[in-house]
Enzyme design. Structure first.
Site, PDB file in Angstrom:
ATOM      1  CB  CYS A 165      -0.949   0.019   1.195  1.00 14.34           C
ATOM      2  SG  CYS A 165      -2.013  -1.432   1.309  1.00 14.34           S
ATOM      3  CB  SER A 166       3.897   2.267   0.709  1.00 14.82           C
ATOM      4  OG  SER A 166       4.695   3.423   0.797  1.00 14.82           O
TER       5      SER A 166
END
Length: 210
Positions: A165-166
């Protein structure tokens, strides 16, 4: 907003000058996924994300003004809240200092083992006081998803792979194409498990690079 990994680090809102503290229940506090908490030092006039279904103000089209109902639309996740409470109680019984010391030792052993492996790059601060027991690594020319699948199917070891998620972080690290393997150690992990994981990573690396 100040976000940290509760259950691993001593956090005090007044001492640390925190106005809003948000945390997930399924990480350091060992609660179920889908649980979380927002602690607000005072009323900052935050707008609720979901409206309706308070169970006590059904005539209103919007959330009531008082706390906590303003931010608790729909039926509460009672089993999840009970699970989070159990996790918090377990953390309190073990003690944050004891947990951190244990996890730090596991992390130190794992990082030291990774650095001895050829073709493996370990990411994050080398000063263990500046991190919690989450370690990401990359094996040259091997997709993180492939490593995770082999660890799962062959060694029964669960890790997370990908971009976590980055995506911007991975663009900066130049790992956007293959991602990273992420390992998280908890209070119930053992040194034997760390050694077994290191052996598994070594075997996978040698199989792909020889």
């Amino acid at each position: 907003m100040h976000r940290k990994r509760l259950g691993k680090i001593d956090i005090q809102m007044e001492r640390d000058h925190i106005d809003l503290l948000a945390f997930a229940g399924h990480k350091g506090l060992m609660g179920p996924q889908g649980t979380g908490v927002l602690i607000s030092k005072q009323d900052y006039g935050l707008e609720p994300l979901i409206h309706g279904g308070t169970g006590t103000h059904s005539e209103l089209e919007r959330q009531p003004e008082q706390w906590p109902e303003r931010y608790e639309a729909c039926t509460l996740n009672t089993p999840g809240i009970a699970g989070l409470l159990a996790g918090v109680q377990a953390i309190k019984e073990k003690g944050i200092d004891s947990i951190r010391s244990h996890e730090e030792e596991l992390m130190r052993t794992f990082i030291e083992g990774l650095t001895k492996l050829e073709y493996v790059t370990c990411y994050g601060p080398r000063d263990l006081q500046k991190r919690v027991a989450v370690v990401s690594f990359h094996v040259e020319h091997i997709s993180s998803h492939e490593i995770a699948m082999i660890l799962d199917s062959t060694y029964q070891i669960a890790v997370r792979a990908g971009l976590h998620c980055s995506p911007k972080t991975h663009k900066y690290l130049k790992t956007i194409d293959e991602g990273l393997v992420r390992v998280s150690f908890g209070p119930y992990n053992t040194m034997d498990q760390v050694e077994r994981l290191l052996d598994a990573v070594k075997e996978i690396t040698e199989a792909f690079t020889n």
